[in-house]
Write an enzyme that holds these catalytic residues in place. Structure first.
Site, PDB file in Angstrom:
ATOM      1  N   GLU A 140      -3.089  -4.703  -3.049  1.00  0.00           N
ATOM      2  CA  GLU A 140      -3.653  -5.621  -4.038  1.00  0.00           C
ATOM      3  C   GLU A 140      -3.711  -4.979  -5.421  1.00  0.00           C
ATOM      4  O   GLU A 140      -3.344  -5.603  -6.420  1.00  0.00           O
ATOM      5  CB  GLU A 140      -5.063  -6.052  -3.617  1.00  0.00           C
ATOM      6  CG  GLU A 140      -5.107  -6.791  -2.289  1.00  0.00           C
ATOM      7  CD  GLU A 140      -5.318  -5.876  -1.079  1.00  0.00           C
ATOM      8  OE1 GLU A 140      -5.880  -6.369  -0.083  1.00  0.00           O
ATOM      9  OE2 GLU A 140      -4.925  -4.688  -1.116  1.00  0.00           O
ATOM     10  N   CYS A 179      -3.923   0.627  -2.797  1.00  0.00           N
ATOM     11  CA  CYS A 179      -3.814  -0.546  -1.937  1.00  0.00           C
ATOM     12  C   CYS A 179      -2.777  -1.519  -2.495  1.00  0.00           C
ATOM     13  O   CYS A 179      -2.454  -1.491  -3.687  1.00  0.00           O
ATOM     14  CB  CYS A 179      -5.160  -1.253  -1.844  1.00  0.00           C
ATOM     15  SG  CYS A 179      -6.472  -0.261  -1.109  1.00  0.00           S
ATOM     16  N   CYS A 217     -10.450  -3.099  -4.273  1.00  0.00           N
ATOM     17  CA  CYS A 217      -9.511  -4.149  -4.668  1.00  0.00           C
ATOM     18  C   CYS A 217     -10.252  -5.389  -5.179  1.00  0.00           C
ATOM     19  O   CYS A 217      -9.861  -5.996  -6.174  1.00  0.00           O
ATOM     20  CB  CYS A 217      -8.607  -4.523  -3.501  1.00  0.00           C
ATOM     21  SG  CYS A 217      -7.408  -3.235  -3.112  1.00  0.00           S
ATOM     22  N   GLU A 237       0.237   5.289   0.622  1.00  0.00           N
ATOM     23  CA  GLU A 237      -0.677   6.371   0.990  1.00  0.00           C
ATOM     24  C   GLU A 237      -0.190   7.691   0.409  1.00  0.00           C
ATOM     25  O   GLU A 237       0.961   7.819  -0.023  1.00  0.00           O
ATOM     26  CB  GLU A 237      -0.787   6.473   2.508  1.00  0.00           C
ATOM     27  CG  GLU A 237      -1.443   5.271   3.130  1.00  0.00           C
ATOM     28  CD  GLU A 237      -1.537   5.343   4.649  1.00  0.00           C
ATOM     29  OE1 GLU A 237      -2.230   4.476   5.203  1.00  0.00           O
ATOM     30  OE2 GLU A 237      -0.930   6.228   5.280  1.00  0.00           O
ATOM     31  N   ASN A 238      -1.090   8.654   0.427  1.00  0.00           N
ATOM     32  CA  ASN A 238      -0.787   9.976  -0.092  1.00  0.00           C
ATOM     33  C   ASN A 238      -1.542  10.983   0.760  1.00  0.00           C
ATOM     34  O   ASN A 238      -2.656  10.705   1.207  1.00  0.00           O
ATOM     35  CB  ASN A 238      -1.238  10.044  -1.562  1.00  0.00           C
ATOM     36  CG  ASN A 238      -0.792  11.291  -2.243  1.00  0.00           C
ATOM     37  OD1 ASN A 238      -1.389  12.351  -2.052  1.00  0.00           O
ATOM     38  ND2 ASN A 238       0.244  11.176  -3.041  1.00  0.00           N
ATOM     39  N   ALA A 239      -0.966  12.155   0.955  1.00  0.00           N
ATOM     40  CA  ALA A 239      -1.625  13.187   1.758  1.00  0.00           C
ATOM     41  C   ALA A 239      -2.997  13.537   1.191  1.00  0.00           C
ATOM     42  O   ALA A 239      -3.923  13.861   1.930  1.00  0.00           O
ATOM     43  CB  ALA A 239      -0.753  14.432   1.862  1.00  0.00           C
ATOM     44  N   CYS A 291     -10.227  -4.694   0.339  1.00  0.00           N
ATOM     45  CA  CYS A 291     -11.323  -3.722   0.344  1.00  0.00           C
ATOM     46  C   CYS A 291     -12.180  -3.898  -0.911  1.00  0.00           C
ATOM     47  O   CYS A 291     -11.827  -4.647  -1.827  1.00  0.00           O
ATOM     48  CB  CYS A 291     -10.773  -2.297   0.432  1.00  0.00           C
ATOM     49  SG  CYS A 291     -10.010  -1.686  -1.090  1.00  0.00           S
ATOM     50  N   ASN A 308       0.837  -1.190   0.000  1.00  0.00           N
ATOM     51  CA  ASN A 308       0.000   0.000   0.000  1.00  0.00           C
ATOM     52  C   ASN A 308       0.877   1.247   0.000  1.00  0.00           C
ATOM     53  O   ASN A 308       1.966   1.269   0.579  1.00  0.00           O
ATOM     54  CB  ASN A 308      -0.996  -0.001   1.169  1.00  0.00           C
ATOM     55  CG  ASN A 308      -0.380  -0.113   2.536  1.00  0.00           C
ATOM     56  OD1 ASN A 308       0.548  -0.887   2.754  1.00  0.00           O
ATOM     57  ND2 ASN A 308      -0.910   0.646   3.486  1.00  0.00           N
TER      58      ASN A 308
END
Length: 141
Positions: free
Chosen positions: A57, A55, A93, A46-48, A90, A44
């Site tokens: 997957e 994700c 995904c 993430e980004n601000a 999720c 995974n």
């Protein structure tokens, strides 16, 4: 059942590289190509700007597509986390993975070794995907 050990190892290794400064929730995924047996993995990121992350997957699916092309199908998928319970993919995904076969087996595993094992069809019953409409010949291999 084929040996899951190489997929589990790849998923944990990918998880180590996860970029998750906001949630702190690292996820690793590994998928095996049904045709070639090659393992593709992702973590995974993430980004601000939260919707811009991806994700593990979906990262693994993109890795596989970039290598084998749109005709790829998976036989086994492994998702690893250190959550108390095995973490299932999720909804986004699941929707992306179902494009590449409803019979793929999804194994969710936590650090204690607890595991769930389900087909994509069980995870996303009555899914909307390639079987839902006629696909144009040029869109799939």
């Amino acid at each position: 059942m084929k040996d899951l050990a190489p997929l589990i190892k790849a998923a944990w290794k990918a998880r180590d590289n996860a970029y998750c400064p906001y949630s702190g929730f690292k996820v690793g995924a590994a998928m095996r190509s049904k045709a070639t047996g090659k393992i593709y993995y992702g973590c995974n990121v993430e980004n601000a700007a939260f919707p811009s992350g991806i994700c593990a997957e979906r990262g693994a699916v993109c890795n596989a597509l970039a290598t084998e092309g749109p005709g790829i199908e998976f036989d086994e998928i492994v998702v690893v986390t250190t959550a108390d319970e095995p973490s299932a993919p999720c909804g986004s995904c699941r929707q992306m993975m179902v494009e590449f076969g409803t019979d793929a087996i999804v194994n969710s595993i936590n650090a204690k070794g607890d595991k769930t094992r389900m087909t994509m069809d069980e995870l996303l019953p009555n899914s909307f995907g390639p079987k839902s409409f006629k696909i144009k010949p040029s869109s799939k291999k």
